[in-house]
Design an enzyme around this catalytic site. Structure first.
Site, mmCIF file in Angstrom:
data_model
loop_
_atom_site.group_PDB
_atom_site.id
_atom_site.type_symbol
_atom_site.label_atom_id
_atom_site.label_comp_id
_atom_site.label_asym_id
_atom_site.label_seq_id
_atom_site.Cartn_x
_atom_site.Cartn_y
_atom_site.Cartn_z
ATOM 1 N N LYS A 178 -3.058 -15.277 3.077
ATOM 2 C CA LYS A 178 -3.496 -14.715 1.797
ATOM 3 C C LYS A 178 -2.454 -15.262 0.481
ATOM 4 O O LYS A 178 -1.190 -14.889 0.772
ATOM 5 C CB LYS A 178 -3.924 -13.365 1.668
ATOM 6 C CG LYS A 178 -5.040 -13.012 2.615
ATOM 7 C CD LYS A 178 -5.427 -11.724 2.602
ATOM 8 C CE LYS A 178 -4.136 -10.729 3.008
ATOM 9 N NZ LYS A 178 -4.433 -9.393 3.384
ATOM 10 N N THR A 210 -5.415 -4.047 -8.421
ATOM 11 C CA THR A 210 -5.676 -4.743 -7.204
ATOM 12 C C THR A 210 -5.248 -3.922 -5.720
ATOM 13 O O THR A 210 -5.281 -4.391 -4.640
ATOM 14 C CB THR A 210 -4.560 -6.083 -7.310
ATOM 15 O OG1 THR A 210 -3.285 -5.858 -7.581
ATOM 16 C CG2 THR A 210 -5.172 -7.134 -8.467
ATOM 17 N N GLY A 212 -5.736 -2.412 -2.480
ATOM 18 C CA GLY A 212 -6.802 -2.264 -1.526
ATOM 19 C C GLY A 212 -7.477 -3.809 -1.385
ATOM 20 O O GLY A 212 -8.398 -3.983 -0.607
ATOM 21 N N THR A 213 -6.742 -4.913 -2.027
ATOM 22 C CA THR A 213 -7.288 -6.201 -1.876
ATOM 23 C C THR A 213 -7.321 -6.740 -0.416
ATOM 24 O O THR A 213 -8.287 -7.304 0.127
ATOM 25 C CB THR A 213 -6.765 -7.114 -3.125
ATOM 26 O OG1 THR A 213 -5.373 -6.945 -2.765
ATOM 27 C CG2 THR A 213 -7.022 -6.989 -4.216
ATOM 28 N N GLY A 214 -6.155 -6.257 0.108
ATOM 29 C CA GLY A 214 -5.964 -6.924 1.487
ATOM 30 C C GLY A 214 -7.051 -6.192 2.418
ATOM 31 O O GLY A 214 -7.642 -6.866 3.342
ATOM 32 N N CYS A 215 -7.283 -4.945 2.437
ATOM 33 C CA CYS A 215 -8.181 -4.212 3.209
ATOM 34 C C CYS A 215 -9.581 -4.841 3.101
ATOM 35 O O CYS A 215 -10.436 -4.634 3.652
ATOM 36 C CB CYS A 215 -8.042 -2.790 2.898
ATOM 37 S SG CYS A 215 -6.751 -1.788 3.037
#
Length: 269
Positions: A178, A210, A212-215
């Site tokens: 990512k 932004t 929580g974008t990874g989750c």
């Protein structure tokens, strides 16, 4: 949807009291993408858009019991794994999934958006040796990929791809590198598999919201896999949907720090 059983996914992750990441983000994502969400909570965190103020692990026995309760009764089509706090918990989760034959999306959660460590150093080795080989796809950001490999953070496409291939060598079937932490006007994510590499680009959006974008990306991939998409199609849909959620994040104005993305941007009008 025609009559029949819904597609279902299981998230194994920590709880975010602020609602922007972790279990809460995963369940919102599953719902927004038309998948029934189930969960096994690995830790309770006290956090908001500004900070994480407390973390309380759930016992390994209770985590295992949650996973068993779900898998014994509900047909799960994909699993997403997020926050895991110890080597023993990593082993517990691996054992609990030993008979699960569907896709597993592993998001190696190591730091909160506010910079609080969520995965102790002694658990990184266990994650790499026990769960990475179990993953259908691993979804690290660039700092997480560097920590997994014990290297400096990658700069530039060549370095990112090199680290992606090294993670494949650890046993993962595929890895999404990512690019949200990289610099430049374009955010580039790379899908790296033994067959090759492809990238997805999106304009970088100027917003502080932004959290929580990874989750959210990893659970969106899991949702699409649960519906039967192949990995490249799942990532393409998840990537575009997350970009829309980030674009709409400022509309909901949650909290005073790094607010969440708008998980229901395609639903709320």
């Amino acid at each position: 949807m025609s009559k029949g059983k819904a597609h279902a996914a299981l998230t194994i992750a920590g709880s975010d009291s602020g609602g922007g990441a972790g279990i809460q983000a995963d369940l919102k994502t599953f719902s927004a993408l038309g998948v029934f969400g189930t969960s096994a909570i690995t830790a309770i965190t006290a956090q908001n858009t500004q900070d994480v103020t407390a973390v309380e692990p759930i016992s390994n026995e209770v985590v295992a019991a949650q996973i068993k309760a779900v898998l014994d009764d509900i047909r799960i089509h994909a699993v997403k794994i997020g926050m895991l706090g110890s080597p023993a918990l990593i082993e517990t989760v691996a054992q609990s999934l030993k008979d699960f034959d569907g896709p597993v999306v592993l998001d190696p959660v190591m730091l909160s958006k506010s910079g609080v460590a969520l995965l102790p150093n002694d658990a990184v080795e266990a994650l790499v040796s026990i769960l990475v080989p179990r993953a259908t796809v691993l979804t690290p950001n660039l700092p997480e990929a560097a920590k997994i490999l014990g290297e400096d953070e990658a700069r530039g496409d060549d370095a990112v791809l090199a680290q992606g291939h090294k993670i494949l060598d650890l046993g993962a079937k595929a890895v999404v590198m990512k690019g949200g932490h990289a610099e430049g006007e374009t955010c580039r994510d790379w899908l790296v598999t033994p067959e090759g590499a492809t990238h997805l680009d999106a304009p970088r959006i100027e917003t502080r919201n932004t959290h929580g974008t990874g989750c959210t990306l990893s659970s969106a991939i899991a949702a699409e896999l649960a519906k039967g998409a192949d990995l490249e199609a799942a990532l393409t849909r998840a990537h575009g949907w997350l970009h829309g959620a980030i674009q709409a994040a400022d509309q909901i104005d949650i909290g005073h720090g790094h607010g969440p993305v708008h998980h229901f941007h395609e639903v709320w009008t």
